[in-house]
Write a protein that holds these residues in place. Sequence first.
Motif, short mmCIF file in Angstrom:
data_model
loop_
_atom_site.label_atom_id
_atom_site.label_comp_id
_atom_site.label_asym_id
_atom_site.label_seq_id
_atom_site.Cartn_x
_atom_site.Cartn_y
_atom_site.Cartn_z
N GLY A 24 -38.59 10.35 17.51
CA GLY A 24 -39.71 9.39 17.59
C GLY A 24 -39.89 9.10 19.05
O GLY A 24 -39.15 9.55 20.00
N ASP A 68 -33.01 6.92 17.08
CA ASP A 68 -34.23 6.56 16.78
C ASP A 68 -34.44 5.24 16.24
O ASP A 68 -33.28 4.87 15.29
N ILE A 69 -35.69 4.40 16.14
CA ILE A 69 -35.62 3.11 15.63
C ILE A 69 -36.07 3.07 14.28
O ILE A 69 -35.80 1.84 13.51
N HIS A 70 -36.33 4.14 13.70
CA HIS A 70 -36.69 4.15 12.16
C HIS A 70 -35.20 4.79 11.54
O HIS A 70 -34.34 5.77 12.07
N ASP A 88 -38.20 5.62 20.29
CA ASP A 88 -39.02 4.44 20.07
C ASP A 88 -38.08 3.29 19.73
O ASP A 88 -38.41 2.03 19.45
N TYR A 148 -43.02 6.44 21.04
CA TYR A 148 -44.55 6.67 21.16
C TYR A 148 -45.22 5.76 22.29
O TYR A 148 -46.48 5.70 22.49
N HIS A 160 -36.22 13.76 11.22
CA HIS A 160 -35.42 12.79 10.33
C HIS A 160 -36.01 12.18 9.04
O HIS A 160 -35.10 11.73 8.30
N HIS A 161 -37.10 12.29 9.20
CA HIS A 161 -37.73 11.24 7.65
C HIS A 161 -38.08 12.48 6.74
O HIS A 161 -38.49 11.92 5.32
ZN ZN Z 1 -38.76 6.81 15.03
#
Ligand code: ZN
Length: 664
Positions: free
Chosen positions: A303, A172-174, A265, A305, A134-135
């Motif tokens: 993500g 996701d957390i980002h 994440d 981790y 996604h980035h």
């Molecule tokens: Zn992430």
Amino acid sequence: MGTALIYDDEMTNYKLLWVDSICNIEVPERLTVCYEALMRTGLADRCVSIPVREATDADILLVHSEEYLEAVKKTPYMTLAELMEFTLQYGDVYFHPNIYHCAKLAAGAALQLVDSVMTGAVRTGMALVRPPGHHSMRSAANGFCVFNNVAIAARYARQKYGLERVLIVDWDIHHGQGVQYCFEDDPSVLYFSWHRYEHQKFWPNLRESDYDTVGKEKGAGFNINVPWNRVGMRNSDYLSVFFHILLPVAYEFCPDLVLVCAGFDSAIGDPEGEMCASPDIFAHLTHLLMNLAGGKLCAVLEGGYNLTSLPQSVCQTVQTLLGDPAPPPGSLEGPCRSALESLHCVRSAHKPYWSCLKYAADLPTSESSSKHDKLAEETKDKAEKETVKEEKVWPEPQKRVCPPVRAALILPDNVTCPAGCQRFSSTEGLDPATISKLREKFSKDGENNSSLTTLPSLVALVDKMENHEIYSGLALVQDVSMAMTCTVQHAAALFQRVLIVCVGDMVEQKPGTEDGKTLLVQFSGNISDKPIGKYHVPVCLKKGCGDVSGFMHAVLSLLLPLGYEYDPNLVLLVRMPGCGIWDSVWQQLTGLLQGLAQGHTLILMQEEEKPCFVPTVSCLLGNAAPSLASLCAPLPEDTEEVEKLRYHLQADWKLLQTTAPEPQ
Ligand code: ZN
Ligand code: X5A
């Protein structure tokens, strides 16, 4: 029916080859621990395993530029020094001679998943992939991502299957800025992302990750960013955003397909997210999305981790996709102040675009109060930075109970029992005294003998649900009111908390108690004679239950928050004859309520409602409700009623809040 699992060992065959303290968390074990956990728990065996494939150039070019693709194509032939050099032009990512191959498999896995769901081979599925996606942007790798797996999948699904609307939920957390850029001006793809933001202090530190980036041109309103400005967000914070932003908007949008950027994440223990949501929460997030798009949901790993919480979260997601009832949500304390501020900002930013948010509160015009808060936050943040990060510990998610009988039905003799259910007529285990007491109590009108015969069965069924021998039940009865009164009395003695959801007008007096053993939510067209109370919530809708938008709005932003915070052991869903609810809406309600009480739902319907009993049973069996048509604006009166109730009740029920209290 069925759930796909897409995985290939090959995607573990690349890793960081030099020292880099940012990238060293993105390791091959991320994938192996997930797959091993799915095998160990037997979940993998219950899924349909689908092979990966390589995404073709044409697939990749749906999202990426030719120059970028050609550049990545050269990486397998680079020396270590050349790879390091190549990596340097991008942010927070690394290359390896085998990553191009893996990136093609990761995108191809997402496409295989879309194909399996769209052709009907399975209803849902998950792809476990590396690298994440996604980035990555049109011409740039970023944040461990090479190709944007989910963005490619969305375009592919639109093109190949002619889908009009695709919803992407990025938990996701980002911030998946790559996905945002891809669909910013596109109203056919609704992108929702929540992300750690901390007023832009958290990576990728973009101004455009804030709540006021809502999409451009025709796509205005179709990009929803929920910034988390504090770490430590919990289950309540996540659920609040689902109830008060994502779900109402998603139901109004009415997607043909749901794609999830499933990064974990955002779970407790993750070194990137530093949030406190438990792995269980993903069972609920998944469940809450599973009645959209006729249940067509594709989750693609992003993500995650922490090698303990990651596999736990993946298992919760997959088990829910398989149809097992979600674990109890536990005691939810309500959203924190910072989450409420975010909620308020997002709702007000999206007010112009979504009718479900039309009555959302405006932001205060003066910046003073928020500035005041920001200052306080900064001081606190500094204090926090100085304290050492503690290792988080959390209990392993409980094994989810799966009673042998999914749905037991009490039916008149002339009605055949649908496949997959058990006809239930037994009164075994009930002592004769109980039976005669029931008869005495309810035979005051004398004549109605045949309706009395189902009561003992109902009581026996409730007993078996309490024993976890049966998940859910449905009874077609002659007299719904009588059956309800009888069931409530028995259930309230047996269970700690019973949620009674009554659709339509009640003829006799309201069942339920004020001591918290029952919570009654009643939807009807008439004003209740009994006042609103913490445990008595009459919802008076203009057209009774006949207005789809008004009713769904009340379900999503009133009933679900109440239900989740109450955390019942049994849900009693009562359909009054002539209540006027549409079948598809009734099915949505049935499906959504099964996220509560570990799936212990008991439905009471009048015998004459036979036509909708088969679809109802289908929902109890874990099938998705049919998609509703995209929702028009609810009647202003209905929205007002829901807002009024939320306002009245939010002191007692914190999950109803959508704005932060004024600072004193
Ligand atoms: Zn992430
Ligand atoms: C997919 C994902 C995170 C990148 C973090 C970089 N990427 N600091 O979670």
